[in-house]
Design an enzyme around this catalytic site. Sequence first.
Site, short mmCIF file in Angstrom:
data_model
loop_
_atom_site.label_atom_id
_atom_site.label_comp_id
_atom_site.label_asym_id
_atom_site.label_seq_id
_atom_site.Cartn_x
_atom_site.Cartn_y
_atom_site.Cartn_z
CB THR A 95 -0.83 0.03 1.26
OG1 THR A 95 -1.57 -1.15 1.18
CG2 THR A 95 -1.60 1.35 1.45
CE LYS A 170 -5.16 -1.11 1.85
NZ LYS A 170 -5.67 -2.21 2.53
CE LYS A 245 1.62 2.40 4.07
NZ LYS A 245 2.05 1.19 3.89
P1 NAD Z 1 5.80 -5.75 7.25
O1 NAD Z 1 6.41 -4.60 7.78
O2 NAD Z 1 5.41 -6.86 8.11
O3 NAD Z 1 6.72 -6.22 6.06
C1 NAD Z 1 7.36 -5.42 5.09
C2 NAD Z 1 8.66 -6.42 4.92
O4 NAD Z 1 9.48 -5.38 3.98
C3 NAD Z 1 9.51 -6.25 6.17
O5 NAD Z 1 9.92 -7.55 6.60
C4 NAD Z 1 10.85 -5.44 5.63
O6 NAD Z 1 12.13 -6.05 6.30
C5 NAD Z 1 10.77 -5.81 4.32
N1 NAD Z 1 11.42 -4.78 3.42
C6 NAD Z 1 11.76 -3.24 3.65
N2 NAD Z 1 12.54 -2.79 2.71
C7 NAD Z 1 13.11 -3.85 2.06
C8 NAD Z 1 13.79 -4.13 0.75
N3 NAD Z 1 14.54 -2.82 0.33
N4 NAD Z 1 14.21 -5.37 0.29
C9 NAD Z 1 13.76 -6.21 0.84
N5 NAD Z 1 12.83 -6.31 1.86
C10 NAD Z 1 12.44 -5.11 2.51
O7 NAD Z 1 4.21 -5.09 6.77
P2 NAD Z 1 3.13 -5.94 6.38
O8 NAD Z 1 2.25 -5.85 7.56
O9 NAD Z 1 3.60 -7.17 5.71
O10 NAD Z 1 2.51 -4.95 5.16
C11 NAD Z 1 3.04 -4.93 3.93
C12 NAD Z 1 2.38 -3.99 2.96
O11 NAD Z 1 1.07 -4.43 2.84
C13 NAD Z 1 2.18 -2.57 3.66
O12 NAD Z 1 2.11 -1.42 2.63
C14 NAD Z 1 0.79 -2.50 4.39
O13 NAD Z 1 0.25 -1.08 4.56
C15 NAD Z 1 -0.08 -3.49 3.51
N6 NAD Z 1 -1.23 -3.93 4.10
C16 NAD Z 1 -0.91 -4.48 5.32
C17 NAD Z 1 -2.05 -5.02 5.96
C18 NAD Z 1 -1.77 -5.90 7.03
O14 NAD Z 1 -2.85 -6.11 7.81
N7 NAD Z 1 -0.71 -6.13 7.70
C19 NAD Z 1 -3.23 -5.24 5.40
C20 NAD Z 1 -3.45 -4.54 3.88
C21 NAD Z 1 -2.33 -4.03 3.59
#
Ligand code: NAD
Length: 300
Positions: A95, A170, A245
Amino acid sequence: MNITLIGLGNMGLPMAANLMKAGHVVTGFDLNADLVAKHVANGGLGATSIQDAIRNAEAIVTMLPAGRHVDAVYLGGGGILDGLNTRPILIDSSTIDVATAQNVAAVASAKGLDVLDAPVSGGTGGAIAGTLTFMCGGSDAAFAAATPILQAMGRNIIHAGPAGAGQAAKICNNMMLAVAMLGVSEAFVMADKLGLDRQKLFDITSTSTGQSWALTTYCPAPGPVPTAPSNRDYTGGFAAALMLKDLNLAQDAAESVGAATPLGAHAARLYQALNDAGEGGRDFSVAFRWLASMARDEVN
Ligand code: NAD
């Protein structure tokens, strides 16, 4: 298919697992090596860099925290578009802001590549169960190519429009949800103070015109919906910090096009205050408990 998944966090790790369940070979990369190890323990292949991860990729899915991460992973030195000479299917499910999504798509397009923005709804529960909704922005060809891959991770796959349209959908959805959640929360706070029984209010409003998902699936007042995060001290679910966010992304987008979003703006301020009060790690329905602790003059 050989699929690469970059960003093995709360969402990416179970999404990779569902791709593998559907028969794909999934190479995972994350800056956090512990998460790569978890992916390998789940039966996937591990990589030590983006270039290492994408070497044999027929499709690349990114699931990263925010626009700056997507920008770096796609456009940075050693990133996805750096020296890519194959034509994998490119899907970004993070997102992020509409402008970054459109810019990444435009840079890729200049190199003859299509990127689909495909953010999700459904949270970690949907990621684990493979029931996510994907809202997609990009060309018809990019959407058609990505659909079978997205079907392994989700249930509803919708083409919202051109590049950026998935991200626009979204943030519209989450702005609606935040406003509805705050509305339901303040009604239950007022009902408590008026001496109205919570269950009675729920029974009446869930069959009346006040009905909403925030009320019937996620009731922020503990009691009426046993499976809601409000009954487990607002743990699990969708973090208030992530809602903040998304509300800030919505405000940036609204400002860029001059859209009037007074309730979205106020919702962003309320979720900012709630985060400042240390509640950002709790489910966003904690708005009920936070509002209940506030004096009327503090937040009106
Ligand atoms: P998270 O922080 O658990 O996972 C993101 C991962 O990306 C982390 O493990 C981080 O180490 C990795 N990362 C960051 N920079 C990187 C890079 N340069 N190279 C490789 N890896 C890298 O976040 P999440 O909860 O999995 O959410 C991911 C996305 O999905 C976000 O944009 C969030 O807004 C969206 N989202 C989350 C949810 C939820 O319920 N968690 C629901 C809908 C949408």
